[in-house]
Design an enzyme around this catalytic site. Structure first.
Site, PDB file in Angstrom:
ATOM      1  N   HIS A 190       4.834   7.820  -9.432  1.00  0.00           N
ATOM      2  CA  HIS A 190       5.581   7.958 -10.690  1.00  0.00           C
ATOM      3  C   HIS A 190       7.066   7.649 -10.485  1.00  0.00           C
ATOM      4  CE1 HIS A 190       2.445   9.675 -13.417  1.00  0.00           C
ATOM      5  NE2 HIS A 190       1.876   9.884 -12.254  1.00  0.00           N
ATOM      6  N   ASP A 241       7.906   4.355 -10.079  1.00  0.00           N
ATOM      7  CA  ASP A 241       8.132   2.959 -10.510  1.00  0.00           C
ATOM      8  C   ASP A 241       8.841   2.862 -11.858  1.00  0.00           C
ATOM      9  OD1 ASP A 241       5.793   3.696 -11.886  1.00  0.00           O
ATOM     10  OD2 ASP A 241       4.649   1.897 -11.317  1.00  0.00           O
ATOM     11  N   GLY A 258      -7.837   5.974  -9.641  1.00  0.00           N
ATOM     12  CA  GLY A 258      -6.444   5.889  -9.188  1.00  0.00           C
ATOM     13  C   GLY A 258      -6.237   4.728  -8.230  1.00  0.00           C
ATOM     14  N   SER A 284      -6.411   1.567  -9.351  1.00  0.00           N
ATOM     15  CA  SER A 284      -5.887   0.476 -10.145  1.00  0.00           C
ATOM     16  C   SER A 284      -6.913  -0.582 -10.540  1.00  0.00           C
ATOM     17  CB  SER A 284      -4.748  -0.143  -9.344  1.00  0.00           C
ATOM     18  OG  SER A 284      -3.944  -0.856 -10.153  1.00  0.00           O
ATOM     19  N   SER A 343      -7.582  -1.231 -13.570  1.00  0.00           N
ATOM     20  CA  SER A 343      -7.039  -1.944 -14.742  1.00  0.00           C
ATOM     21  C   SER A 343      -6.185  -3.129 -14.325  1.00  0.00           C
ATOM     22  CB  SER A 343      -6.165  -1.050 -15.625  1.00  0.00           C
ATOM     23  OG  SER A 343      -6.588   0.256 -15.623  1.00  0.00           O
ATOM     24  N   GLU A 359      -0.597  -4.269 -20.373  1.00  0.00           N
ATOM     25  CA  GLU A 359      -1.027  -2.874 -20.330  1.00  0.00           C
ATOM     26  C   GLU A 359      -0.139  -1.982 -21.193  1.00  0.00           C
ATOM     27  OE1 GLU A 359      -2.819  -1.563 -16.901  1.00  0.00           O
ATOM     28  OE2 GLU A 359      -2.752   0.551 -17.439  1.00  0.00           O
ATOM     29  N   ASP A 365       1.243  -1.389  -9.972  1.00  0.00           N
ATOM     30  CA  ASP A 365      -0.150  -1.799  -9.778  1.00  0.00           C
ATOM     31  C   ASP A 365      -0.310  -3.312  -9.857  1.00  0.00           C
ATOM     32  OD1 ASP A 365      -0.267   0.908  -9.869  1.00  0.00           O
ATOM     33  OD2 ASP A 365      -1.393   1.039 -11.743  1.00  0.00           O
TER      34      ASP A 365
HETATM   35  C1  GLA Z   1      -0.311   4.449 -12.687  1.00  0.00           C
HETATM   36  C2  GLA Z   1       0.676   3.433 -13.290  1.00  0.00           C
HETATM   37  C3  GLA Z   1       1.708   3.018 -12.241  1.00  0.00           C
HETATM   38  C4  GLA Z   1       2.369   4.220 -11.594  1.00  0.00           C
HETATM   39  C5  GLA Z   1       1.313   5.217 -11.107  1.00  0.00           C
HETATM   40  C6  GLA Z   1       1.901   6.478 -10.576  1.00  0.00           C
HETATM   41  O1  GLA Z   1      -1.083   3.827 -11.693  1.00  0.00           O
HETATM   42  O2  GLA Z   1      -0.012   2.291 -13.756  1.00  0.00           O
HETATM   43  O3  GLA Z   1       2.665   2.183 -12.863  1.00  0.00           O
HETATM   44  O4  GLA Z   1       3.274   4.839 -12.466  1.00  0.00           O
HETATM   45  O5  GLA Z   1       0.396   5.558 -12.124  1.00  0.00           O
HETATM   46  O6  GLA Z   1       2.644   6.260  -9.417  1.00  0.00           O
END
Ligand code: GLA
Length: 392
Positions: free
Chosen positions: A40, A42, A130, A132, A134, A164, A176
């Site tokens: 969190h 980014d 978690g 990624s 997406s 997104e 991501d």
């Molecule tokens: C998700 C979001 C990222 C990042 C993470 C937490 O994966 O897509 O941009 O904020 O949560 O680090």
């Protein structure tokens, strides 16, 4: 631990069956990622430290005569289609196809003409984990639709992020999509989310990175994500009353935060403390990796987890159990939750010779406690998105 489940020739076969076609589709791959530290951070323009995974989303594409973009998802066994001429003005359908059409729409806004095509997507990245899934789908779609048309890697990542945040509607940061585009074998990517530049950091050879999937994803996810984004903005506004030059939490050093933290209300203060300390931990982890200091890396993992657990409040019972159990197993240097939060995966630094015991012990303990089979993924840093050679 699962090996690669998809090989390019299989997706070509699937493409031909599904679309009753004899064409030679182009095949593209875009990886998922596991973030090692900097969670969190980014969207607060700090640092993150992901690796791209071997697990990836694959896309097979060929031009078509029917005037539409026709998308088949192997994983859902569903097809979605839209007139190619309608893509620029497409509206979200609040389903899986939004990730694909959102990208097509953003490409079209960027001046790339979306011509009629058949597109088949299949992913190895588990959803809700978690890791990624997406971004892997967005970037696989972007490189497939681009084909031989050129676009810089950074623009591809930014375009995926816009799809997104603006089309799907999740106000995510850049990590991501960036990791999926810029991944490299044997290296973690230290990304500066303000300058959007990166540095590759080679990881020590004598450690295994193991992601453990809790198989839970608490519903809270998206609404809590928005709430955290808003709380960080609230912290910035409070800090601006002391120093108007601060634009984001990236501008706040740990030392300055110590001095001014009492000017921030309690909840945003804890959120800011997590973001500022985890940004610092990215730099510290990169230094520890370069120095091959595995115990030091492990301590940073655990500190990051505690910060997410208590200050950012994005962990959950099952994930805390996986972390607390893992760090008591001999040969485990450290463990932490990875990704957006409220379930998904932990990421663990494990001595290679302890990896089997680690897996068996943790699997049994989790099954006994929660009645669920945790899945284990050996995470070897892999290359970023690109076209695949299907000749072999
Ligand atoms: C998700 C979001 C990222 C990042 C993470 C937490 O994966 O897509 O941009 O904020 O949560 O680090």
């Amino acid at each position: 631990m699962p090996a690669l489940a998809i090989i390019p020739s299989e997706i070509v076969k699937l493409f031909r069956e599904r679309f009753h076609s004899n064409s030679e589709p182009g095949v593209y791959r875009a990886p998922g990622r596991v973030n090692l530290i900097g969670e969190h951070t980014d969207y607060n323009l700090g640092y993150v430290f992901p690796i791209a995974l071997e697990m990836a989303c694959y896309a097979a594409i060929a031009p078509a005569e029917h005037g539409r973009l026709r998308v088949y998802s192997r994983d859902l066994n569903e097809t979605y289609e839209i007139e190619a001429s309608a893509i620029a003005h497409a509206k979200p359908q609040h389903q899986w196809s939004d990730y694909v059409i959102g990208v097509a729409c953003e490409l079209s806004k960027a001046g790339i003409e979306i011509t009629p095509a058949d597109l088949c997507v299949a992913s190895e990245v588990p959803t809700g984990s978690g890791l990624s899934s997406s971004a892997a789908l967005e970037i696989a779609t972007a490189v497939a639709l681009l084909g031989s048309q050129s676009m810089s890697k950074l623009d591809i990542a930014l375009l995926g992020q816009r799809a997104e945040s603006q089309f799907v509607g999740v106000p995510c940061g850049i990590m991501d999509q960036y990791a999926s585009v810029f991944g490299r074998e044997q290296a973690a990517i230290q990304i500066d989310c303000r300058s959007l530049q990166h540095e590759y950091v080679r990881l020590p050879d004598d450690v295994s990175i193991v992601a453990v999937n809790s198989m839970v994803k608490h519903e809270l996810g998206t609404s809590a994500y928005r709430e955290r984004v808003a709380e960080c903005q609230e912290a910035v506004r409070a800090i601006q009353t002391v120093n108007p030059n601060v634009q984001s939490l990236r501008d706040v050093s740990p030392g300055f935060f110590e001095q001014i933290q009492n000017s921030i209300p309690e909840v945003p203060r804890r959120r800011a403390r997590h973001v500022i300390s985890d940004t610092q931990r990215v730099l510290d982890l990169a230094a520890a990796a370069r120095a091959r200091d595995l115990p030091g890396m492990g301590r940073l993992f655990v500190a990051s987890h505690r910060s997410m657990q208590h200050d950012y409040e994005i962990s959950c019972e099952e994930i805390d159990f996986l972390v607390d159990t893992a760090i008591d197993i001999p040969g485990v240097y450290g463990a932490r939750m990875t990704g957006g939060g409220f379930g998904g995966c932990t990421v663990n630094l494990v001595a290679p010779e302890a990896a089997d015991t680690f897996r068996q012990y943790l699997h049994t303990a989790y099954l006994e406690r929660y009645g669920k089979d945790a899945a284990f993924y050996n995470c070897k840093p892999a290359a970023g998105a690109g076209r695949m050679d299907v000749s072999g």
